[in-house]
Design a protein around this motif. Structure first.
Motif, PDB file in Angstrom:
ATOM      1  N   SER A 154      22.771 -11.225   7.664  1.00 58.41           N
ATOM      2  CA  SER A 154      21.802 -12.051   6.940  1.00 58.41           C
ATOM      3  C   SER A 154      20.422 -12.035   7.585  1.00 58.41           C
ATOM      4  N   GLU A 155      20.340 -11.661   8.850  1.00 54.87           N
ATOM      5  CA  GLU A 155      19.051 -11.493   9.524  1.00 54.87           C
ATOM      6  C   GLU A 155      18.524 -10.075   9.315  1.00 54.87           C
ATOM      7  N   ILE A 156      19.400  -9.102   9.467  1.00 55.20           N
ATOM      8  CA  ILE A 156      19.012  -7.695   9.383  1.00 55.20           C
ATOM      9  C   ILE A 156      18.405  -7.369   8.026  1.00 55.20           C
ATOM     10  N   ILE A 157      18.918  -7.986   6.965  1.00 59.45           N
ATOM     11  CA  ILE A 157      18.484  -7.659   5.608  1.00 59.45           C
ATOM     12  C   ILE A 157      16.992  -7.881   5.397  1.00 59.45           C
ATOM     13  N   HIS A 158      16.391  -8.825   6.142  1.00 60.35           N
ATOM     14  CA  HIS A 158      15.002  -9.197   5.877  1.00 60.35           C
ATOM     15  C   HIS A 158      14.006  -8.126   6.315  1.00 60.35           C
ATOM     16  N   ILE A 159      14.407  -7.256   7.215  1.00 58.47           N
ATOM     17  CA  ILE A 159      13.527  -6.138   7.577  1.00 58.47           C
ATOM     18  C   ILE A 159      13.346  -5.243   6.363  1.00 58.47           C
ATOM     19  N   GLY A 160      14.456  -4.885   5.740  1.00 60.12           N
ATOM     20  CA  GLY A 160      14.386  -4.061   4.535  1.00 60.12           C
ATOM     21  C   GLY A 160      13.704  -4.765   3.387  1.00 60.12           C
ATOM     22  N   GLN A 161      13.923  -6.082   3.274  1.00 60.47           N
ATOM     23  CA  GLN A 161      13.294  -6.861   2.204  1.00 60.47           C
ATOM     24  C   GLN A 161      11.768  -6.764   2.292  1.00 60.47           C
ATOM     25  N   ALA A 162      11.242  -6.845   3.508  1.00 56.56           N
ATOM     26  CA  ALA A 162       9.792  -6.779   3.700  1.00 56.56           C
ATOM     27  C   ALA A 162       9.230  -5.448   3.208  1.00 56.56           C
ATOM     28  N   ILE A 163       9.952  -4.369   3.454  1.00 52.63           N
ATOM     29  CA  ILE A 163       9.469  -3.052   3.018  1.00 52.63           C
ATOM     30  C   ILE A 163       9.626  -2.885   1.517  1.00 52.63           C
TER      31      ILE A 163
END
Length: 464
Positions: free
Chosen positions: A416-425
């Protein structure tokens, strides 16, 4: 009985209500919040998101202690009771209530503890917990009353061995065997939690696969790992009746099977909290699930009344509710444009976690969009090896020609933390959303963030 005047009145103090109230204040409005419970925070803080995730964290620590060879030098594996583990969750709830109360005080939001209902579209009557009655006149109303577990009439929820996702937090013992009916997000999360405490779990799924909205590969991984920790998953089953006794529960399935347990957790659906709001006085009607219909501005069919959070249905996530509440009060308070919340990442707090955003493989295949897949397995990542969390995978779906990222799916620790890196891109405009970002960006080493670089390289290697 006097009448007090406000610009915005918010019904409910959960995530949607808090988002609505604080945003309205920031926009210069005089705001009141009505909360039926004796403390602020809504079901999210007291019965749902916060206690279940705090409980999960404690259970995860227990699993680590009992399975990590380093701790075996300290002593034998330990057994922890459910009530003892629950105490850590209660501490978090207290801290959350304190924080949320301070937000309202700092922003000078008037709080009324009691039940609010519509007299007309611009008047709310509040019967406070001390019995006094107030009338609030307001320009706009935001309904953010949340939801409650659906309870079929033929099941005795007053029985000491039958629980739903609200009352399970009052469980005073640790069952040896637990039946969980409903394999949605809540059912799967509690299956992980109780199995981690050594409880034998029967997870009854009314569908043919777990969490069918997920990417198939992620759903399959969840099924494998639940079974691997001892959960008995039974697909395509529906109950015909439930018998509760002093010493246990028997669930009769329509297939003819009987499932026995020490307790039953009913986790099959939720309904919006719209009863008793006086909706009939303003010509508003909820659907069969107690939910309200809204437009892209979160406005109901009554021009001055808005709604947000679980009470409007999808996606029924605390994360989305905060933003929905902000948008609802933004539209109610200003002429500015406020976004419709539809780019919501999924966060499922099973053990391990699941998180996803964007399209699944099936959706892309059905739409005939040419895509390719890049994967990074946690077992090969240095950070996962160091933290002894080797189970999991990051999966990136991208367009074969443009390299645009179309979907991201993660299964494993900190998903649930890791996903936000991809979300930003993915949210970058124009050609900013491309797989090459992850190849051309230097990530700290060792980190879980570098799974994006590994997955991107894996995906590019599949192109020809």
């Amino acid at each position: 009985m006097g009448v007090k005047n406000y610009d915005v009145v918010v019904l409910g103090s959960g995530p949607a209500g808090e988002g609505a109230a604080i945003n309205a204040v920031k926009l210069g409005k005089r705001v009141a919040v009505i909360e039926m419970a004796p403390m602020l925070g809504g079901n999210c803080t007291h019965l749902g998101t916060i206690p279940s995730k705090a409980l999960r964290n404690s259970v995860k620590q227990i699993i680590t202690f009992n399975t990590n060879p380093m701790f075996r030098e300290i002593g034998e594996p330990r057994w922890f009771s459910f009530p003892n583990v629950l105490r850590s969750a209660e501490k978090v709830i207290g801290k959350q209530v304190k924080s949320r109360t301070s937000y309202y005080a700092r922003n000078r939001v008037d709080i009324y503890f009691g039940r609010g209902s519509f007299v007309d579209a611009n008047t709310i009557e509040v019967i406070e917990r001390n019995g006094s009655v107030e009338r609030l006149h307001t320009e706009k109303v935001v309904i953010a009353t949340g939801s409650h577990p659906y309870r079929p009439a033929d099941i005795d929820f007053n029985h000491s061995r039958i629980y739903d996702s609200d009352t399970i937090l009052k469980l005073k013992h640790t069952p040896r065997r637990l039946i969980i009916y409903g394999a949605g997000v809540i059912g799967c999360e509690y299956a992980s939690i109780f199995s981690g405490l050594g409880v034998k779990v029967d997870l009854i799924d009314t569908r043919d696969k777990l969490l069918s909205f997920l990417d198939t590969e992620i759903s399959d991984a969840l099924s494998y790992h639940l079974r691997n920790i001892g959960v008995m998953v039974r697909h395509d089953e529906e109950y015909s009746k439930v018998e509760a006794f002093d010493d246990g529960v028997v669930m009769h399935l329509r297939s003819g099977k009987k499932v026995k347990g020490d307790a039953l957790l009913w986790a099959n659906g939720r309904s919006g909290n719209t009863q008793g709001l006086g909706l009939e006085n303003i010509g508003l009607e909820a659907n069969s699930r107690g939910q309200l219909e809204v437009d892209q501005n979160y406005r109901t069919k009554v021009e001055s009344v808005y709604a947000a959070g679980d009470v409007i249905g999808w996606p029924s996530l605390a994360s989305a509710a905060f933003d929905q509440g902000r948008s609802a009060s933004g539209n109610a308070s200003s002429e500015d444009e406020w976004r419709f919340v539809d780019d919501v990442p999924t966060g499922i707090y099973t053990i391990p976690e699941i998180s996803s955003l964007g399209k699944t493989e099936k959706e892309l295949t059905d739409a005939k969009i040419p895509y390719e897949v890049g994967r990074a397995y946690f077992s090969a990542m240095a950070r996962a090896q160091i933290s002894n969390e080797p189970v999991g995978m990051l999966k990136i779906l991208f367009h074969v020609e443009t390299l645009e990222i179309l979907g991201i799916h993660c299964f494993g620790d900190q998903a649930s933390e890791i996903i936000h890196i991809g979300q930003a891109i993915m949210n970058q405009p124009g050609e900013g959303n491309t797989l090459r970002y992850f190849v051309n960006t230097t990530f700290n080493y060792p980190t879980m963030a570098e799974t994006y670089r590994v997955a991107a390289l894996d995906g590019l290697n599949r192109l020809f």
